[in-house]
Design a protein around this motif. Structure first.
Motif, PDB file in Angstrom:
ATOM      1  N   GLN A 135      28.305  62.455  43.257  1.00 57.32           N
ATOM      2  CA  GLN A 135      29.462  61.747  42.715  1.00 57.32           C
ATOM      3  C   GLN A 135      30.751  62.492  43.050  1.00 57.32           C
ATOM      4  O   GLN A 135      30.830  63.718  42.960  1.00 57.32           O
ATOM      5  CB  GLN A 135      29.321  61.617  41.194  1.00 57.32           C
ATOM      6  CG  GLN A 135      30.456  60.913  40.493  1.00 57.32           C
ATOM      7  CD  GLN A 135      30.216  60.827  38.991  1.00 57.32           C
ATOM      8  OE1 GLN A 135      29.078  60.855  38.527  1.00 57.32           O
ATOM      9  NE2 GLN A 135      31.301  60.739  38.239  1.00 57.32           N
ATOM     10  N   ASP A 136      31.795  61.756  43.417  1.00 61.04           N
ATOM     11  CA  ASP A 136      33.094  62.357  43.685  1.00 61.04           C
ATOM     12  C   ASP A 136      33.725  62.881  42.396  1.00 61.04           C
ATOM     13  O   ASP A 136      33.483  62.344  41.312  1.00 61.04           O
ATOM     14  CB  ASP A 136      34.043  61.334  44.326  1.00 61.04           C
ATOM     15  CG  ASP A 136      33.667  61.001  45.768  1.00 61.04           C
ATOM     16  OD1 ASP A 136      32.781  61.676  46.312  1.00 61.04           O
ATOM     17  OD2 ASP A 136      34.265  60.063  46.331  1.00 61.04           O
ATOM     18  N   ASP A 137      34.557  63.917  42.548  1.00 67.47           N
ATOM     19  CA  ASP A 137      35.359  64.459  41.438  1.00 67.47           C
ATOM     20  C   ASP A 137      34.501  64.783  40.209  1.00 67.47           C
ATOM     21  O   ASP A 137      34.912  64.545  39.072  1.00 67.47           O
ATOM     22  CB  ASP A 137      36.469  63.473  41.040  1.00 67.47           C
ATOM     23  CG  ASP A 137      37.329  63.068  42.207  1.00 67.47           C
ATOM     24  OD1 ASP A 137      37.770  63.959  42.945  1.00 67.47           O
ATOM     25  OD2 ASP A 137      37.557  61.860  42.396  1.00 67.47           O
ATOM     26  N   PHE A 138      33.325  65.361  40.434  1.00 69.16           N
ATOM     27  CA  PHE A 138      32.383  65.589  39.337  1.00 69.16           C
ATOM     28  C   PHE A 138      32.217  67.063  38.989  1.00 69.16           C
ATOM     29  O   PHE A 138      32.067  67.437  37.827  1.00 69.16           O
ATOM     30  CB  PHE A 138      31.023  64.992  39.688  1.00 69.16           C
ATOM     31  CG  PHE A 138      29.967  65.215  38.640  1.00 69.16           C
ATOM     32  CD1 PHE A 138      29.972  64.471  37.462  1.00 69.16           C
ATOM     33  CD2 PHE A 138      28.971  66.163  38.816  1.00 69.16           C
ATOM     34  CE1 PHE A 138      29.001  64.684  36.485  1.00 69.16           C
ATOM     35  CE2 PHE A 138      28.002  66.374  37.849  1.00 69.16           C
ATOM     36  CZ  PHE A 138      28.023  65.629  36.672  1.00 69.16           C
ATOM     37  N   PHE A 139      32.240  67.934  39.985  1.00 68.46           N
ATOM     38  CA  PHE A 139      31.898  69.339  39.766  1.00 68.46           C
ATOM     39  C   PHE A 139      33.137  70.175  39.460  1.00 68.46           C
ATOM     40  O   PHE A 139      34.208  69.959  40.015  1.00 68.46           O
ATOM     41  CB  PHE A 139      31.155  69.908  40.973  1.00 68.46           C
ATOM     42  CG  PHE A 139      29.795  69.304  41.173  1.00 68.46           C
ATOM     43  CD1 PHE A 139      28.714  69.765  40.443  1.00 68.46           C
ATOM     44  CD2 PHE A 139      29.602  68.253  42.062  1.00 68.46           C
ATOM     45  CE1 PHE A 139      27.451  69.200  40.601  1.00 68.46           C
ATOM     46  CE2 PHE A 139      28.348  67.681  42.228  1.00 68.46           C
ATOM     47  CZ  PHE A 139      27.271  68.152  41.499  1.00 68.46           C
ATOM     48  N   ASP A 140      32.945  71.145  38.575  1.00 71.33           N
ATOM     49  CA  ASP A 140      34.010  72.091  38.240  1.00 71.33           C
ATOM     50  C   ASP A 140      33.998  73.290  39.180  1.00 71.33           C
ATOM     51  O   ASP A 140      35.046  73.875  39.455  1.00 71.33           O
ATOM     52  CB  ASP A 140      33.826  72.603  36.802  1.00 71.33           C
ATOM     53  CG  ASP A 140      33.854  71.485  35.781  1.00 71.33           C
ATOM     54  OD1 ASP A 140      34.944  70.982  35.488  1.00 71.33           O
ATOM     55  OD2 ASP A 140      32.763  71.126  35.283  1.00 71.33           O
ATOM     56  N   VAL A 141      32.805  73.654  39.636  1.00 75.70           N
ATOM     57  CA  VAL A 141      32.642  74.806  40.522  1.00 75.70           C
ATOM     58  C   VAL A 141      31.636  74.461  41.615  1.00 75.70           C
ATOM     59  O   VAL A 141      30.563  73.924  41.327  1.00 75.70           O
ATOM     60  CB  VAL A 141      32.149  76.055  39.752  1.00 75.70           C
ATOM     61  CG1 VAL A 141      31.945  77.227  40.710  1.00 75.70           C
ATOM     62  CG2 VAL A 141      33.126  76.447  38.647  1.00 75.70           C
ATOM     63  N   ILE A 142      32.002  74.762  42.857  1.00 75.17           N
ATOM     64  CA  ILE A 142      31.074  74.633  43.982  1.00 75.17           C
ATOM     65  C   ILE A 142      30.955  75.999  44.643  1.00 75.17           C
ATOM     66  O   ILE A 142      31.968  76.645  44.932  1.00 75.17           O
ATOM     67  CB  ILE A 142      31.554  73.598  45.015  1.00 75.17           C
ATOM     68  CG1 ILE A 142      31.590  72.195  44.387  1.00 75.17           C
ATOM     69  CG2 ILE A 142      30.642  73.600  46.239  1.00 75.17           C
ATOM     70  CD1 ILE A 142      32.109  71.120  45.317  1.00 75.17           C
ATOM     71  N   THR A 143      29.741  76.440  44.865  1.00 76.51           N
ATOM     72  CA  THR A 143      29.497  77.708  45.533  1.00 76.51           C
ATOM     73  C   THR A 143      28.793  77.471  46.863  1.00 76.51           C
ATOM     74  O   THR A 143      28.037  76.505  47.025  1.00 76.51           O
ATOM     75  CB  THR A 143      28.636  78.645  44.661  1.00 76.51           C
ATOM     76  OG1 THR A 143      27.403  77.979  44.328  1.00 76.51           O
ATOM     77  CG2 THR A 143      29.369  79.016  43.377  1.00 76.51           C
ATOM     78  N   ALA A 144      29.073  78.361  47.808  1.00 77.76           N
ATOM     79  CA  ALA A 144      28.409  78.308  49.120  1.00 77.76           C
ATOM     80  C   ALA A 144      28.213  79.750  49.571  1.00 77.76           C
ATOM     81  O   ALA A 144      29.116  80.363  50.144  1.00 77.76           O
ATOM     82  CB  ALA A 144      29.246  77.524  50.115  1.00 77.76           C
ATOM     83  N   PHE A 145      27.038  80.283  49.289  1.00 83.22           N
ATOM     84  CA  PHE A 145      26.754  81.690  49.557  1.00 83.22           C
ATOM     85  C   PHE A 145      26.004  81.843  50.878  1.00 83.22           C
ATOM     86  O   PHE A 145      24.882  81.381  51.014  1.00 83.22           O
ATOM     87  CB  PHE A 145      25.927  82.296  48.424  1.00 83.22           C
ATOM     88  CG  PHE A 145      26.609  82.265  47.078  1.00 83.22           C
ATOM     89  CD1 PHE A 145      27.826  82.898  46.877  1.00 83.22           C
ATOM     90  CD2 PHE A 145      26.031  81.592  46.009  1.00 83.22           C
ATOM     91  CE1 PHE A 145      28.448  82.869  45.632  1.00 83.22           C
ATOM     92  CE2 PHE A 145      26.638  81.567  44.763  1.00 83.22           C
ATOM     93  CZ  PHE A 145      27.859  82.200  44.571  1.00 83.22           C
ATOM     94  N   HIS A 146      26.643  82.467  51.841  1.00 78.22           N
ATOM     95  CA  HIS A 146      26.033  82.743  53.140  1.00 78.22           C
ATOM     96  C   HIS A 146      25.427  81.485  53.760  1.00 78.22           C
ATOM     97  O   HIS A 146      24.261  81.465  54.160  1.00 78.22           O
ATOM     98  CB  HIS A 146      25.002  83.865  53.014  1.00 78.22           C
ATOM     99  CG  HIS A 146      25.652  85.215  52.853  1.00 78.22           C
ATOM    100  ND1 HIS A 146      25.649  86.181  53.830  1.00 78.22           N
ATOM    101  CD2 HIS A 146      26.372  85.739  51.826  1.00 78.22           C
ATOM    102  CE1 HIS A 146      26.313  87.244  53.413  1.00 78.22           C
ATOM    103  NE2 HIS A 146      26.770  86.999  52.194  1.00 78.22           N
TER     104      HIS A 146
END
Length: 283
Positions: A135-146
């Motif tokens: 869903q768009d505009d749903f997450f407060d935090v997005i992580t992308a580790f390595h």
């Protein structure tokens, strides 16, 4: 081959070799400093869906190998994710999310490797394999580790991820540092022939990760942080023995939290840690 970030066609070849593909060369843009492989043709759409690496690892071994980083990352974002919706892009075996779900309101992973699906069911974490399913505009935090270093077109993917982030939400990206001290300060020949890997299409440093986010719309870079994942014992082992795993052999003798903090601070002041972390906010 033009530089992905600045379009310059002038580059120099870096010393070292790609450990699993001798046909590839390691190139460094003379203009902006981006490090990249001479070709991307060896990566196809199914490469990560049937990962050789995950095939060779049991779930427990995979979790054990990532546990230290999972704990470190949780401590970094714990306050930020408390009672929030969290997405981990390239979530692997889900070690970080299994810790994060104890603090967050909702957690979800994006991972292409189909072998991890059953494990996500076991730990009760939502898993998808396509950004478009979220869903768009749903997450407060997005992580992308390595994971960004694996992407053929990171600008496009990061822009897509940003649509899933609420306005004012944060995205945290962690990547290997192309200016790692073992490459640029100590110039370990053994490490140069070990660390470059064919799935790592790009290697960023503090400056090139900034340039990457300058290409992303509707976001503002908040900070870049230098992190040293491996301790001094690891570096000394590379320099004396020419092999990885020194922290497992000499760690008990040489390493301490205080020493690691001081070593990390020294390397960070020069931008020579093994890892770079960037945080952006959606505006």
């Amino acid at each position: 081959m033009s530089c992905y970030l600045c379009g310059t066609k002038e580059y120099k070849k870096r010393d070292g070799s790609v450990r699993d593909n001798s046909n590839l060369e390691i190139l460094e843009c003379i203009s902006c400093g981006l490090v990249y492989l001479s070709s991307k043709d060896h990566i196809d759409e199914t490469f990560y869906q049937d990962s050789k690496m995950s095939k060779e690892l049991s779930v427990q071994t995979w979790l054990r190998q990532t546990h230290g980083d999972d704990k470190r990352r949780l401590e970094l974002v714990r306050e930020m994710i408390t009672d929030k919706n969290v997405l981990d892009f390239g979530s692997g075996i889900g070690g970080f999310l299994s810790l994060a779900k104890e603090h967050a309101s909702y957690v979800c992973g994006i991972e292409l490797d189909k072998r991890v699906t059953a494990h996500y069911v076991d730990i009760g974490v939502k898993l998808v394999d396509d950004i478009g399913l979220l869903q768009d505009d749903f997450f407060d935090v997005i992580t992308a580790f390595h994971v960004v270093e694996h992407l053929d077109d990171p600008v496009v993917i990061l822009q897509q991820l940003l649509t899933k982030l609420k306005r004012g939400g944060r995205m945290i990206v962690e990547v290997p540092n192309s200016n790692d001290a073992l490459l640029t300060l100590y110039r370990s020949k053994h490490f140069m022939n070990f660390t470059y890997w064919s799935p790592h299409l790009f290697l960023f440093n503090g400056e090139t990760i900034k340039r990457l986010f300058e290409k992303i719309n509707d976001c503002k870079l908040e900070f870049v942080k230098y992190i040293q994942r491996y301790p001094l014992s690891n570096h000394l082992y590379w320099l004396s023995q020419g092999q990885p795993g020194g922290h497992q052999v000499w760690g008990g003798l040489l390493d301490s939290p205080q020493l690691h903090k001081e070593y990390e601070t020294s390397l960070a002041s020069l931008g020579l840690t093994d890892t770079v972390l960037a945080q952006i906010v959606k505006v």
